[in-house]
Motif scaffolding. Structure first.
Motif, PDB file in Angstrom:
ATOM      1  N   ALA A 108      29.066 -13.880 103.416  1.00  0.00           N
ATOM      2  CA  ALA A 108      29.979 -13.572 104.513  1.00  0.00           C
ATOM      3  C   ALA A 108      30.971 -12.567 103.956  1.00  0.00           C
ATOM      4  O   ALA A 108      31.392 -12.687 102.804  1.00  0.00           O
ATOM      5  CB  ALA A 108      30.684 -14.835 104.972  1.00  0.00           C
ATOM      6  N   ALA A 109      31.324 -11.564 104.749  1.00  0.00           N
ATOM      7  CA  ALA A 109      32.205 -10.514 104.232  1.00  0.00           C
ATOM      8  C   ALA A 109      33.155 -10.033 105.315  1.00  0.00           C
ATOM      9  O   ALA A 109      32.919 -10.238 106.511  1.00  0.00           O
ATOM     10  CB  ALA A 109      31.361  -9.338 103.722  1.00  0.00           C
ATOM     11  N   GLY A 110      34.216  -9.399 104.855  1.00  0.00           N
ATOM     12  CA  GLY A 110      35.133  -8.755 105.782  1.00  0.00           C
ATOM     13  C   GLY A 110      34.756  -7.287 105.906  1.00  0.00           C
ATOM     14  O   GLY A 110      34.345  -6.655 104.928  1.00  0.00           O
ATOM     15  N   PHE A 184      42.743 -14.140 100.327  1.00  0.00           N
ATOM     16  CA  PHE A 184      42.178 -12.946 100.954  1.00  0.00           C
ATOM     17  C   PHE A 184      42.958 -11.721 100.473  1.00  0.00           C
ATOM     18  O   PHE A 184      44.017 -11.835  99.858  1.00  0.00           O
ATOM     19  CB  PHE A 184      42.249 -13.063 102.488  1.00  0.00           C
ATOM     20  CG  PHE A 184      41.205 -13.993 103.065  1.00  0.00           C
ATOM     21  CD1 PHE A 184      39.869 -13.626 103.102  1.00  0.00           C
ATOM     22  CD2 PHE A 184      41.566 -15.231 103.576  1.00  0.00           C
ATOM     23  CE1 PHE A 184      38.901 -14.473 103.639  1.00  0.00           C
ATOM     24  CE2 PHE A 184      40.605 -16.089 104.118  1.00  0.00           C
ATOM     25  CZ  PHE A 184      39.273 -15.712 104.144  1.00  0.00           C
ATOM     26  N   GLU A 185      42.445 -10.551 100.783  1.00  0.00           N
ATOM     27  CA  GLU A 185      43.076  -9.296 100.379  1.00  0.00           C
ATOM     28  C   GLU A 185      44.344  -9.068 101.208  1.00  0.00           C
ATOM     29  O   GLU A 185      44.540  -9.654 102.267  1.00  0.00           O
ATOM     30  CB  GLU A 185      42.113  -8.121 100.599  1.00  0.00           C
ATOM     31  CG  GLU A 185      40.825  -8.241  99.820  1.00  0.00           C
ATOM     32  CD  GLU A 185      39.852  -9.276 100.388  1.00  0.00           C
ATOM     33  OE1 GLU A 185      39.889  -9.523 101.608  1.00  0.00           O
ATOM     34  OE2 GLU A 185      39.077  -9.846  99.603  1.00  0.00           O
ATOM     35  N   VAL A 201      34.184  -6.169 102.124  1.00  0.00           N
ATOM     36  CA  VAL A 201      34.805  -6.827 100.972  1.00  0.00           C
ATOM     37  C   VAL A 201      34.435  -8.305 100.977  1.00  0.00           C
ATOM     38  O   VAL A 201      34.275  -8.906 102.037  1.00  0.00           O
ATOM     39  CB  VAL A 201      36.346  -6.695 100.978  1.00  0.00           C
ATOM     40  CG1 VAL A 201      36.759  -5.246 100.795  1.00  0.00           C
ATOM     41  CG2 VAL A 201      36.959  -7.260 102.262  1.00  0.00           C
ATOM     42  N   GLY A 202      34.297  -8.858  99.772  1.00  0.00           N
ATOM     43  CA  GLY A 202      33.946 -10.269  99.691  1.00  0.00           C
ATOM     44  C   GLY A 202      34.146 -10.815  98.291  1.00  0.00           C
ATOM     45  O   GLY A 202      34.552 -10.088  97.379  1.00  0.00           O
ATOM     46  N   MET A 203      33.855 -12.117  98.158  1.00  0.00           N
ATOM     47  CA  MET A 203      34.194 -12.836  96.919  1.00  0.00           C
ATOM     48  C   MET A 203      32.967 -13.349  96.174  1.00  0.00           C
ATOM     49  O   MET A 203      33.077 -14.272  95.368  1.00  0.00           O
ATOM     50  CB  MET A 203      35.109 -14.023  97.261  1.00  0.00           C
ATOM     51  CG  MET A 203      36.339 -13.646  98.072  1.00  0.00           C
ATOM     52  SD  MET A 203      37.286 -15.105  98.506  1.00  0.00           S
ATOM     53  CE  MET A 203      38.432 -14.429  99.732  1.00  0.00           C
ATOM     54  N   THR A 226      32.088 -11.369 109.129  1.00  0.00           N
ATOM     55  CA  THR A 226      32.728 -12.452 109.892  1.00  0.00           C
ATOM     56  C   THR A 226      34.066 -12.024 110.479  1.00  0.00           C
ATOM     57  O   THR A 226      34.595 -12.683 111.359  1.00  0.00           O
ATOM     58  CB  THR A 226      32.964 -13.685 108.991  1.00  0.00           C
ATOM     59  OG1 THR A 226      33.702 -13.268 107.837  1.00  0.00           O
ATOM     60  CG2 THR A 226      31.645 -14.307 108.563  1.00  0.00           C
ATOM     61  N   ASN A 227      34.622 -10.922 109.967  1.00  0.00           N
ATOM     62  CA  ASN A 227      35.964 -10.523 110.407  1.00  0.00           C
ATOM     63  C   ASN A 227      36.229  -9.081 110.017  1.00  0.00           C
ATOM     64  O   ASN A 227      35.612  -8.561 109.086  1.00  0.00           O
ATOM     65  CB  ASN A 227      37.025 -11.429 109.747  1.00  0.00           C
ATOM     66  CG  ASN A 227      36.934 -11.414 108.228  1.00  0.00           C
ATOM     67  OD1 ASN A 227      36.084 -12.096 107.644  1.00  0.00           O
ATOM     68  ND2 ASN A 227      37.770 -10.621 107.596  1.00  0.00           N
ATOM     69  N   ALA A 229      38.744  -6.795 108.095  1.00  0.00           N
ATOM     70  CA  ALA A 229      39.506  -7.167 106.906  1.00  0.00           C
ATOM     71  C   ALA A 229      41.015  -7.171 107.188  1.00  0.00           C
ATOM     72  O   ALA A 229      41.482  -6.738 108.254  1.00  0.00           O
ATOM     73  CB  ALA A 229      39.165  -6.214 105.763  1.00  0.00           C
ATOM     74  N   LEU A 237      43.785 -14.116 108.279  1.00  0.00           N
ATOM     75  CA  LEU A 237      42.407 -14.534 107.998  1.00  0.00           C
ATOM     76  C   LEU A 237      42.390 -16.000 107.578  1.00  0.00           C
ATOM     77  O   LEU A 237      43.360 -16.494 107.021  1.00  0.00           O
ATOM     78  CB  LEU A 237      41.813 -13.669 106.883  1.00  0.00           C
ATOM     79  CG  LEU A 237      41.860 -12.166 107.117  1.00  0.00           C
ATOM     80  CD1 LEU A 237      41.218 -11.425 105.955  1.00  0.00           C
ATOM     81  CD2 LEU A 237      41.171 -11.790 108.407  1.00  0.00           C
ATOM     82  N   THR A 242      36.029 -17.731 109.095  1.00  0.00           N
ATOM     83  CA  THR A 242      34.856 -17.164 108.415  1.00  0.00           C
ATOM     84  C   THR A 242      33.634 -18.028 108.699  1.00  0.00           C
ATOM     85  O   THR A 242      32.581 -17.532 109.093  1.00  0.00           O
ATOM     86  CB  THR A 242      35.106 -17.104 106.886  1.00  0.00           C
ATOM     87  OG1 THR A 242      36.209 -16.247 106.652  1.00  0.00           O
ATOM     88  CG2 THR A 242      33.899 -16.602 106.139  1.00  0.00           C
TER      89      THR A 242
HETATM   90  N1  HPA Z   1      37.648 -10.850 102.464  1.00  0.00           N
HETATM   91  C1  HPA Z   1      37.009 -11.412 101.429  1.00  0.00           C
HETATM   92  N2  HPA Z   1      35.999 -12.255 101.583  1.00  0.00           N
HETATM   93  C2  HPA Z   1      35.589 -12.515 102.833  1.00  0.00           C
HETATM   94  C3  HPA Z   1      36.213 -11.962 103.959  1.00  0.00           C
HETATM   95  C4  HPA Z   1      37.303 -11.068 103.754  1.00  0.00           C
HETATM   96  O1  HPA Z   1      37.899 -10.529 104.692  1.00  0.00           O
HETATM   97  N3  HPA Z   1      35.563 -12.444 105.044  1.00  0.00           N
HETATM   98  C5  HPA Z   1      34.580 -13.251 104.592  1.00  0.00           C
HETATM   99  N4  HPA Z   1      34.582 -13.306 103.250  1.00  0.00           N
END
Ligand code: HPA
Length: 268
Positions: A108-110, A184-185, A201-203, A226-227, A229, A237, A242
């Protein structure tokens, strides 16, 4: 790793998949599509992570997906859990040890791009390691100098794009930037990420891609957005958002993967 390999080979009982999938947050539903599923809790596999993140279970589900043998890893260790970027190394070594040659990483990432909205999926073409660490710290051999020019296998990417086209799924492509998390960032960090060339961006994912390349596995990776950023909307966030949003893009990703497996496009 030998112990985990022995346990896994015994439980798989002759099933010999060559592709493994790591399922990201909210994408665990894919295991429900595995037929003749063999489930092996990480607790039974020495060296496998004990993941504590909600939305991440911690078991291997092996069987047939769209008619092809597969191993799915539901649950991964993240750097932010214990500050150990190499936490997935024993698990990935075990997979390599049982004959896995291709690793599909999902997350999952922003999104950093206003045109790439939540629910989109993004094929990872390249990454930026912005976490200030590397899973190969401490690796004593010269094998640690892993080439990352084509970290994400070009042929697998092409096949994934073709599968998306055949499945009628809109596919974004871009660069994934790894932040350590777990916070989050900030909006400033997201502006920086955009300037530096990131699209998402993600972790997660980046340490696993590095370990996989170290082990000689071919890597394919895809983000589920999922969103937007931090700072791109008026909203704060949250992990629960997420998790709630992941299944939407997750269904698209599943459709592409189903197509790839069904048509056996991994070897294309
Ligand atoms: N940032 C980092 N990791 C994430 C994000 C995000 O906005 N959304 C889902 N994983």
């Amino acid at each position: 790793m030998k112990e985990a390999i022995d346990v896994l080979v015994e439980r798989l009982d002759g099933l010999a998949p060559t592709t493994a999938l790591v399922l990201g947050s909210g994408l665990g539903g894919l295991v429900e599509e595995v037929e003749n599923a063999v489930r092996v809790p990480y607790a039974d596999l020495p060296g496998f992570p004990r993941s504590g993140v909600t939305g991440h279970a911690g078991e291997i589900v092996a069987g047939l997906f769209a008619g092809q043998p597969v191993i799915m890893l539901a649950g991964r260790a993240h750097y932010y859990e214990h500050g150990d970027a190499s936490a997935m190394r024993p698990a990935l070594e075990t997979l390599a040890g049982i004959g896995i040659t291709r690793l599909v990483l999902t997350n999952a990432a922003g999104s950093v791009d206003t045109e790439m909205l939540p629910g989109s999926i993004m094929l990872i073409e390249d990454h930026i390691n912005f976490a200030g660490t590397n899973p190969l710290f401490g690796e004593p051999t010269d094998r640690r100098f892993v080439g990352m020019t084509e970290a994400y296998d070009a042929r697998l990417r092409k096949a994934f794009e073709a599968a998306a086209g055949q499945a009628g799924i809109d596919l974004h492509k871009g660069v994934y930037m790894w932040f350590s998390g777990p916070s989050f960032e900030t909006p400033a960090e997201i502006r920086m990420a955009r300037i530096l060339g990131a699209n998402a961006v993600g972790m997660s994912t980046v340490p696993e891609a590095i370990i996989a390349r170290f082990l000689g596995l071919k890597v394919l990776a895809c983000s589920v957005v999922t969103n937007l950023a931090a700072g791109m909307t008026g909203l704060e966030l949250s992990h629960s958002d997420t998790k709630d949003m992941a299944p939407i893009g997750g269904a698209r990703l599943a459709a592409v993967l189903r197509e790839m497996f069904e048509k056996d496009m991994f070897d294309a």
